[in-house]
Design an enzyme around this catalytic site. Structure first.
Site: not given
Length: 323
Positions: A32, A82, A190, A245, A279
């Protein structure tokens, strides 16, 4: 506006599932906004029918409405979280009933796995692009690091979304991908997931796939969370900054190669969109979402019988090392 959006999208979806013959069907998670939205736009522009998914139904429907306004009608919205097994099951059922197969899965949905020091959702404005105009890439990353904190709760949620979520949605949609004559999976990764960020040679060797399987990956991630909770991340050789991450992306990279080896009929690859203004990066990125999305789409549309189990870097989308 919400009523108009929902009505328009529902009408278009009915038309799509009843009638049109399409060449390829794609699912994009987290579609989105940001990179995910661009992937949806660019895939649809290439003639692919796209199932855009998002956790929030209103935002997902609005994204489809926006794409329809851009002259891209072959985009369908379906709600997906998810981290929710029932939500995943509903999407799988929808795809099976409507299409009977899936040609492209883009696992894009992800979170930062940190808590922001200056949380924008508390009413504070998101930094603008102009704030970072005189900073190079290293300075921008340093700004991000100084404006977040690592907590156990955020780390756990990061692994659940960025690794477990990818694993569970892929497992659920695997039969549909195998029903395609040219099934492919693109895991949005990434540069932070490269093995160079691990301090332990033993961990690097474990994640370099040779003797790795999904069970061992789960054990490694459990060990990471235990070390994180005990304050032993650096001592055990895990990445120190943006730890969860980096660990989740490295684990996803490893899992991608395991799956590529297990299912040679599929193309399973990792694509790094680069440091993108979204964001998640609080507009600190160097690249526009269009640029990041282009790398992901290029990997999604690789020629038939192209590479599998590979890592494609940002910008040029060239095949490179996981290290």
């Amino acid at each position: 506006m919400e009523g108009a959006v929902s009505s328009s999208v529902a009408t278009r979806q009915e038309t799509l599932v009843r009638g049109s013959a399409v060449d390829r069907i794609a699912v994009v998670t987290g579609g989105n906004k940001g990179i995910g939205f661009e992937v949806c736009r660019q895939l649809a522009s290439s003639g692919v029918t796209v199932v855009l998914t998002a956790r929030d139904e209103t935002r997902g429907a609005e994204a489809v409405y926006k794409l329809t306004g851009l002259g891209l009608p072959d985009v369908i919205f379906h709600q997906l979280d998810v981290t929710d097994a029932l939500s995943i099951s509903r999407l799988a059922g929808f795809l099976k009933n409507r299409f009977g197969r899936l040609d492209i899965l883009v696992n894009n949905a992800a979170i930062g796995a940190v808590e922001l020091v200056d949380e924008p959702s508390f009413g504070r404005p998101q930094p603008t692009v102009e704030k970072f105009i005189d900073m190079d890439g290293h300075e921008r990353v340093e700004w991000m690091w100084q404006n977040c904190r690592q907590t156990y709760a955020a780390a756990k949620q990061g692994l659940q979304t960025n690794f477990d979520g990818v694993k569970h949605i892929t497992e659920a949609l695997l039969p549909l991908l195998l029903s395609s004559s040219d099934g492919r999976i693109v895991n949005v990764t990434s540069g932070f997931g490269l093995l160079r960020f691990f301090r332990s040679d033993e961990l690097k060797q474990e994640l370099d796939v040779d003797n790795l399987d999904e069970e061992r990956l789960d054990e490694l991630l459990d060990a990471f969370l235990k070390d994180f909770e005990a304050g032993a991340v650096e001592a055990r050789g895990w990445p120190a900054e943006f730890s969860a991450y980096k660990v989740a992306k490295a684990a996803m990279n490893a899992s991608s190669r395991v799956m590529a080896r297990r299912h040679p009929a599929l193309r399973v690859n990792c694509a790094d969109p680069g440091y993108v203004r979204t964001d998640m990066t609080r507009n600190s990125g160097l690249l526009a979402p269009e640029e990041g999305g282009a790398t992901v789409v290029a990997v999604a549309l690789l020629p038939e019988r192209g590479p599998t189990g590979a890592f494609f870097d940002a910008g040029g989308g060239k095949e490179t090392s996981f290290v």
